[in-house]
Design a protein around this motif. Sequence first.
Motif: not given
Length: 411
Positions: A138, A175, A177, A180, A206-208, A272
């Motif tokens: 993340q 992975d 993110m 955030l 990926y976007s939160l 993504s």
Amino acid sequence: MKELELYIHIPFCAQKCHYCDFVSFADKTDAFEEYVNALCREMEYYKERFAEQRIKTVYIGGGTPSLLPADLILRITDSLYKNFNLTETKEKRKGLFLQKKIRPTTEFSMECNPGTVDKSKLDAYWKAGINRISFGLQSTIEDELRTLGRIHTYEDFIRCFEDAREVGFDNINVDLMQALPGQDMISWQMTLGQVGTWHPEHISAYSLIIEEGTDFHQWMKKGKTISGEERNGIFLPNGEVKLLPSEEEERDIYYFTKEMLEKSGYKQYEISNYAVPGFECQHNIGYWKRENYLGLGLNASSMADNVRWKNTADLAAYIQDPTQAAEEEKKLSVKEQMEEFMFLGLRLRDGISQTDFVNCFHQDITLVYGEVLDDLYDQGMITYEEDNIKLTDKGIDVSNRVLAEFLIDPE
Ligand code: SF4
């Protein structure tokens, strides 16, 4: 021979992350063994139905599969080999792969949390035929990891990434993110730059999304930036306030990611997801292309020949009788199949093939979506490349809105 993807859900975590709405429990250590027994029973139950199908990919996800002791993971893999058709991976277990005599072709992934894995576990996974590890990192910034409620540090990730390489893993995903609380372009550049130095074969970014029922959802209120601009912020219980990036900042982060990873040899193959060519995640591609998959375990979803079903989310009921876990099957209408074909397929950077549409639905795509496609083309949201239709960068910026255009009005 028909092909099938397998997904196995492990619904246990060391603690619940503040943004997580997955079906996972942080206080059920005593259920690990019973749960694995139930999974093995469920595999036996499906053995006959899918006996004639070749398993194309396996994905053990969660939750945190690596929280289980290694011997329980090995019981799961043994049961898989016993009940399903994974020939190449079986040969690997005989030691042929370790002697470099064959290369298994079944992609076999497992999610690992850097706070729950060590070299001996990774070695056991590798020897059991798992050939792709997905690390949930993340962020590399300690403050961001704490804000998210992650149990690991960046140092933990470095240690287990090196261990994974040493035991033999040559296909590793990380992975990450974006968007955030408290993140800005500088901290994102730091995360991406640090991860890049380890050369994973695959990166997901990926976007939160703040989902209902999560701590973040409860802690979200309007905050103010230094310039007085109103923004959503996460008001942490310790009194700290972390503002969420604006939409514009999020798009800047997305474009920076794409540019930097492409310069470093990765190809963006889905909105993504980025991979060194040849290391795209076959399991996820199968999902976006609507291939058949069987989900095993709590709350797992399945789709076979346009019939969907989902297992119960009740842990006690699942453990008691996994053969009764599947809730009612639903046959997708042709309209629903077309919608899925479009909004899953257009997530891929290669987009959808017009020939595939005809092969699936026996009619030309323009007869169903002609007007929508013309409008989106005129607005610069989609483009045509030979047989394929793809989203443009402008279309990706507002992808939710564009993909919603492919929902067909009820007659
Ligand atoms: S480790 Fe993953 S599944 Fe578990 S709580 Fe955190 S985000 Fe959710």
